[in-house]
Design a protein around this motif. Structure first.
Motif, PDB file in Angstrom:
ATOM      1  N   GLN A 774       0.824  -1.200   0.000  1.00 23.71           N
ATOM      2  CA  GLN A 774       0.000   0.000   0.000  1.00 23.71           C
ATOM      3  C   GLN A 774       0.867   1.263   0.000  1.00 23.71           C
ATOM      4  N   GLY A 775       1.967   1.228   0.733  1.00 26.29           N
ATOM      5  CA  GLY A 775       2.868   2.385   0.753  1.00 26.29           C
ATOM      6  C   GLY A 775       3.430   2.697  -0.619  1.00 26.29           C
ATOM      7  N   ALA A 776       3.790   1.641  -1.377  1.00 25.95           N
ATOM      8  CA  ALA A 776       4.291   1.850  -2.744  1.00 25.95           C
ATOM      9  C   ALA A 776       3.200   2.425  -3.635  1.00 25.95           C
ATOM     10  N   ALA A 777       1.947   1.948  -3.446  1.00 19.69           N
ATOM     11  CA  ALA A 777       0.832   2.475  -4.240  1.00 19.69           C
ATOM     12  C   ALA A 777       0.582   3.939  -3.912  1.00 19.69           C
ATOM     13  N   GLY A 778       0.643   4.274  -2.631  1.00 20.35           N
ATOM     14  CA  GLY A 778       0.431   5.660  -2.242  1.00 20.35           C
ATOM     15  C   GLY A 778       1.473   6.589  -2.823  1.00 20.35           C
ATOM     16  N   HIS A 779       2.740   6.139  -2.855  1.00 20.36           N
ATOM     17  CA  HIS A 779       3.783   6.974  -3.456  1.00 20.36           C
ATOM     18  C   HIS A 779       3.530   7.180  -4.943  1.00 20.36           C
ATOM     19  N   ALA A 780       3.107   6.112  -5.638  1.00 18.44           N
ATOM     20  CA  ALA A 780       2.851   6.240  -7.075  1.00 18.44           C
ATOM     21  C   ALA A 780       1.756   7.279  -7.331  1.00 18.44           C
ATOM     22  N   ARG A 781       0.731   7.319  -6.491  1.00 20.53           N
ATOM     23  CA  ARG A 781      -0.322   8.328  -6.670  1.00 20.53           C
ATOM     24  C   ARG A 781       0.203   9.727  -6.339  1.00 20.53           C
ATOM     25  N   ASP A 782       1.039   9.807  -5.319  1.00 16.27           N
ATOM     26  CA  ASP A 782       1.571  11.120  -4.946  1.00 16.27           C
ATOM     27  C   ASP A 782       2.390  11.734  -6.077  1.00 16.27           C
ATOM     28  N   ALA A 815       5.031   0.288   8.111  1.00 20.86           N
ATOM     29  CA  ALA A 815       5.180  -0.586   6.941  1.00 20.86           C
ATOM     30  C   ALA A 815       4.908   0.183   5.654  1.00 20.86           C
ATOM     31  N   ARG A 816       3.906   1.063   5.680  1.00 23.23           N
ATOM     32  CA  ARG A 816       3.621   1.865   4.471  1.00 23.23           C
ATOM     33  C   ARG A 816       4.775   2.813   4.164  1.00 23.23           C
ATOM     34  N   THR A 817       5.409   3.337   5.194  1.00 23.63           N
ATOM     35  CA  THR A 817       6.573   4.211   4.978  1.00 23.63           C
ATOM     36  C   THR A 817       7.709   3.440   4.318  1.00 23.63           C
ATOM     37  N   ARG A 818       7.908   2.182   4.738  1.00 25.25           N
ATOM     38  CA  ARG A 818       8.948   1.364   4.097  1.00 25.25           C
ATOM     39  C   ARG A 818       8.618   1.136   2.625  1.00 25.25           C
ATOM     40  N   GLY A 819       7.358   0.875   2.353  1.00 23.58           N
ATOM     41  CA  GLY A 819       6.974   0.612   0.967  1.00 23.58           C
ATOM     42  C   GLY A 819       7.054   1.837   0.087  1.00 23.58           C
ATOM     43  N   ALA A 820       6.913   3.028   0.687  1.00 21.81           N
ATOM     44  CA  ALA A 820       6.873   4.262  -0.113  1.00 21.81           C
ATOM     45  C   ALA A 820       8.208   4.575  -0.774  1.00 21.81           C
ATOM     46  N   VAL A 821       9.284   3.921  -0.360  1.00 19.57           N
ATOM     47  CA  VAL A 821      10.582   4.190  -0.991  1.00 19.57           C
ATOM     48  C   VAL A 821      10.735   3.416  -2.293  1.00 19.57           C
ATOM     49  N   ARG A 822       9.821   2.498  -2.565  1.00 19.12           N
ATOM     50  CA  ARG A 822       9.923   1.700  -3.783  1.00 19.12           C
ATOM     51  C   ARG A 822       9.345   2.475  -4.962  1.00 19.12           C
ATOM     52  N   ARG A 823      10.003   2.377  -6.101  1.00 23.46           N
ATOM     53  CA  ARG A 823       9.641   3.162  -7.279  1.00 23.46           C
ATOM     54  C   ARG A 823       9.171   2.249  -8.408  1.00 23.46           C
ATOM     55  N   ILE A 824       8.289   2.806  -9.231  1.00 30.85           N
ATOM     56  CA  ILE A 824       7.816   2.109 -10.424  1.00 30.85           C
ATOM     57  C   ILE A 824       8.963   2.097 -11.448  1.00 30.85           C
ATOM     58  N   PRO A 825       9.241   0.999 -12.130  1.00 28.56           N
ATOM     59  CA  PRO A 825       8.499  -0.281 -12.162  1.00 28.56           C
ATOM     60  C   PRO A 825       9.022  -1.340 -11.189  1.00 28.56           C
ATOM     61  N   ALA A 826      10.107  -1.016 -10.426  1.00 30.73           N
ATOM     62  CA  ALA A 826      10.659  -2.025  -9.523  1.00 30.73           C
ATOM     63  C   ALA A 826       9.634  -2.459  -8.486  1.00 30.73           C
ATOM     64  N   ALA A 827       8.785  -1.516  -8.044  1.00 27.67           N
ATOM     65  CA  ALA A 827       7.771  -1.866  -7.042  1.00 27.67           C
ATOM     66  C   ALA A 827       6.801  -2.907  -7.579  1.00 27.67           C
TER      67      ALA A 827
END
Length: 841
Positions: A774-782, A815-827
């Motif tokens: 979810q954190g990675a998804a939130g970053h992609a929207r941001d 956990a969402r903060t950890r996921g937010a560092v992942r970038r598309i397309p690696a996420a």
């Protein structure tokens, strides 16, 4: 007319200087030469039955010693000539002993300063400063006495048949980022005899040629043609570089060919662009000397048979940054930029187009400024970079600033070439021939031929795009800034921008429907090429109160902006256009497009309540006008806007939209409406109905080949399948969609796909993994500034609540903060692999 002769045959000393400003010095020199029983050869001493230029050339031809005296003035340049008589005399002095005396001055004319710089590095010239005439007499008397002892006391030998020892200019700095090009040119010269390195000014052609020449095993002579403005003087310049003294009245080129005929040698002819007619001499010399090779640098090719062109491109960003760092250390010992400084240097390299000269000039400023300060001072206006400041004093005047470098190239263009170059400056990025003709074909300009010539002159570059697409071209940013200034001075910029706007409106009129059809990929690629120009012209239209142009350039391309994550900037543009006075008088169809844009773009950022009034007005307007397609889009938007927490879903508007799109055969609209209608079915707890609707939508997307809609519908089908409890089947849908999102670099679509993987992780009993995804998804929207679409918001909120309940709000947030560092397309790859089913379906 026979050449004039001097009256005696003693050692003759030719005295070169401006006449009036150095009258006292000339008189003193005449007396000193006479006291030594030598003959002074001075222009004012001879009779004048011959033209002045012919006279001094004849005098010089019969002289034994050349004395040059220089102060402030460069001298007069006669009509039809490119250099003054003062410089012409020096160029023709050949291998005669040269005694050069320079009087101290603070206000020397630039062309004289450049001439003196070249004289200083000439190993055949003795160079001394002086302050007054008496000091000059002492210096000259001593130097002539030594010269007479060393050279003229014994009988003069017969003319030497050898050549001056080869010597290359020594570059003051190392070469950065050109290893591939050096190897390529070196390899070419093993197999071919004429290689021309072409490229725009400041790109590093001379520096590359010197590096190649230094590694050559053969004798190498370097011929600087920058000061040679007359193509007829090229053979003489080559002869002078080789140490060949012309004898008699025969062609100089024949003498050069005779000396080189049996030699294995490399001639480097630098700065050939302003003497292109002399290409015939190059061909003749190569034909006469089978073991001679030539390496030419020029802003345009010589167009000779057997010529191999090597186009020198700007430095790639890593090499450009390396150059900035190296030069920064030279002017500021200990220069070691941190991560922020390196980011600023990368941006500097981008704005300066990777042009080595621009980077060198910018690096000189690092003596006083940090990279961030220099970047701020440069700002967004590229034209400021044209005047980065005076470069090193050992650079020729034409390279002291980027402006002078570009002016040099600009001065070599024909009037038609200059005019087209200026008009092309209105393009922000690349352009096609069709676009160039739209803005440039005025006043009889033949765009095809003139553009070809500009490409040959390295003033316009060809982009390496899809070989199946129309060729595209671009101007370097610094060239564009200079040409834009000239267009402003000409008073044509507004008219040229008006032509560009008209062409872009026609382009969008065709591209908009194209995005909804089977050629949507082709049209999306074409819009990619014009995107920067579209943005620029929308901003220009806003500044000139032209709401209609903003709307007609933006609204028809909604599918494109959506697929490229540009909905938020487009919403801002739509609101700015609506606020213009001209918006009150929009034609009905443009007004409808504006309402559509304002409503749908608000839904995209989650403001459904504000979207409804715009879409309701659009429904009324399109019903009155009988515009079924736009009314269907209004209904689809109203159906989406009605979905909100605590609000009963009314499927009527979406059902009407779906029916209309089916009837009129609009597959893009049908896929869009079905995706929303299926979301309502899923919210209602009917995954089977949702699957049926989304399957029909996927078929519509596949009929037009829209990867963006296909990926979206695959995400929805994954959610539908997960709703039935088939986690393996849902994973396959999401995995297929992930590949499409990654290929499109689609941030918003990737977020929905990640939501799907998070749901699978939660359903498989791993809420920590779900939160991280979810954190990675939130970053992609941001990244693109969008919210979850209304039809998916209740499901997203429910999943967030479930994860928080399983982990606790604090652990879930970590956990969402950890996921937010992942970038598309690696996420996407990570989430797909992390949720892969562990057993076969």
């Amino acid at each position: 007319m026979p050449a004039p002769l001097t009256p005696d045959r003693r050692v003759r000393v030719f005295v070169s200087s401006t006449l009036q400003e150095l009258a006292a010095e000339r008189k003193a020199v005449k007396e000193a030469v006479t006291r030594l029983r030598l003959t002074p050869i001075m222009f004012e001493l001879g009779a004048r039955p011959h033209p002045p230029r012919e006279l001094y050339r004849a005098y010089l031809d019969q002289s034994d010693v050349f004395v040059g005296i220089y102060w402030r003035r460069y001298g007069w340049v006669a009509p039809g000539e490119s250099v003054s008589g003062l410089e012409d005399e020096y160029l023709l002095s050949g291998d005669r002993p040269k005694l050069i005396y320079v009087k101290d001055a603070d206000d020397r004319e630039p062309r004289l300063a450049e001439l003196l710089e070249r004289i200083q590095v000439d190993d055949r010239a003795a160079y001394k400063p002086f302050e007054h005439a008496d000091e000059l007499v002492d210096l000259l008397s001593d130097d002539l006495a030594v010269l007479l002892t060393e050279r003229f006391t014994a009988p003069e030998p017969a003319p030497a048949q050898g050549l001056r020892p080869a010597r290359l200019p020594e570059p003051p700095t190392g070469l950065v980022g050109r290893a591939v090009e050096v190897d390529a040119v070196t390899a070419l010269l093993r197999d071919v005899r004429l290689v021309t390195v072409v490229g725009p000014g400041g790109i590093g052609k001379t520096r590359l040629a010197l590096e190649v020449a230094r590694a050559a095993a053969d004798d190498v002579w370097f011929v600087d043609l920058a000061p040679v403005g007359d193509p007829a003087q090229v053979p003489g310049a080559i002869a002078a570089a080789l140490g060949i003294r012309p004898e008699g009245s025969g062609p100089v080129l024949d003498l050069v060919a005779d000396r080189l005929r049996d030699r294995t040698a490399l001639l480097v002819l630098d700065n050939f662009e302003q003497v292109l007619p002399a290409a015939a001499d190059v061909a003749a010399l190569l034909a006469a000397c089978p073991s001679v090779r030539m390496l030419v640098t020029s802003r345009t090719a010589l167009r000779l048979r057997g010529e191999y062109e090597v186009a020198l491109a700007p430095l790639p960003t890593p090499s450009a940054v390396e150059l900035l760092v190296q030069r920064g250390r030279e002017v500021r010992p200990g220069f070691a930029p941190d991560a922020a400084g390196m980011a600023a240097l990368e941006e500097l390299a981008r704005r300066l187009d990777g042009i080595p000269l621009g980077l060198e000039l910018a690096a000189a400023r690092l003596r006083l400024l940090s990279p961030a300060q220099l970047l701020r001072r440069l700002g967004d206006r590229l034209d400021r970079s044209l005047d980065l400041g005076a470069g090193p004093v050992d650079l020729p005047d034409r390279q002291r600033t980027l402006r002078s470098t570009i002016e040099w190239s600009y001065g070599l263009l024909s009037p038609a070439e200059r005019l087209l170059l200026e008009r092309l400056s209105v393009f922000t990025a690349g352009f096609t021939l069709e676009a160039a003709e739209a803005v440039g074909a005025e006043d009889g300009v033949d765009v095809l031929d003139t553009l070809s010539s500009l490409v040959a002159h390295s003033m316009v570059g060809a982009l390496e795009d899809d070989p199946a697409a129309d060729p595209r071209f671009r101007l370097l940013g610094t060239v564009r800034a200079y040409a834009r200034e000239k267009l402003e001075e000409r008073g044509e910029r507004a008219a040229t921008l008006t032509r560009l706007t008209a062409w872009l409106r026609d382009f969008v009129d065709t591209a908009g429907p194209g995005l909804a059809g089977g050629d949507n990929r082709v049209w999306a690629a074409r819009i990619d090429g014009q995107r920067d120009d579209l943005r620029t012209m929308m901003r220009w239209a806003l500044a000139h109160d032209d709401a209609e142009t903003v709307i007609r350039l933006a609204a028809p391309l909604f599918p494109y902006w959506w697929s490229r994550g540009q909905l938020v900037p487009m919403r801002e543009l739509a609101d700015e256009a609506a606020a213009l006075p001209s918006a009150a008088a929009l034609p009905p169809d443009a007004a409808a497009l504006l309402l559509w844009a304002q409503g749908m773009l608000r839904i995209a950022v989650g403001d459904t309540a504000a979207a409804t009034p715009y879409l309701a007005r659009l429904q009324d307007a399109t019903t009155a006008r009988g515009d079924r397609r736009m009314r269907a889009f209004a209904l689809a938007g109203l159906g989406l806007a009605a979905v909100a927490p605590g609000t009963a879903e009314d499927t009527g508007p979406l059902d009407q939209a779906v029916a209309t799109f089916r009837e009129i055969g609009d597959d893009w609209g049908l896929a869009f409406a079905l995706s929303a209608r299926g979301q309502l079915a899923l919210l209602a707890g009917d995954p089977a109905a949702a699957t049926r609707l989304h399957t029909e939508g996927l078929a519509a997307a596949e009929r037009i080949g829209s990867d963006h809609l296909r990926a979206q519908l695959l995400d929805l089908l994954g959610a539908d399948t997960a709703g039935t409890g088939d986690l393996a089947g849902a994973w396959r849908r999401f995995a297929d969609a992930a590949g499409m999102h990654a290929a499109l670099l689609d941030q918003e679509g990737s977020a929905y796909c990640l939501d799907g993987f998070a749901a699978l992780a939660l359903m498989a009993g791993d809420p920590a993994l779900a939160a991280e995804i979810q954190g990675a998804a939130g970053h992609a929207r941001d990244v693109v500034g969008v919210a979850v679409w209304p039809g998916m918001r209740p499901l997203a909120d429910a999943m967030t609540a479930a994860v928080d309940g399983a982990l606790g709000a604090s652990a879930a947030a970590e956990a969402r903060t950890r996921g937010a560092v992942r970038r598309i397309p690696a996420a996407l790859d990570w989430a797909r692999d992390a949720t892969r089913p562990q057993s076969p379906p």
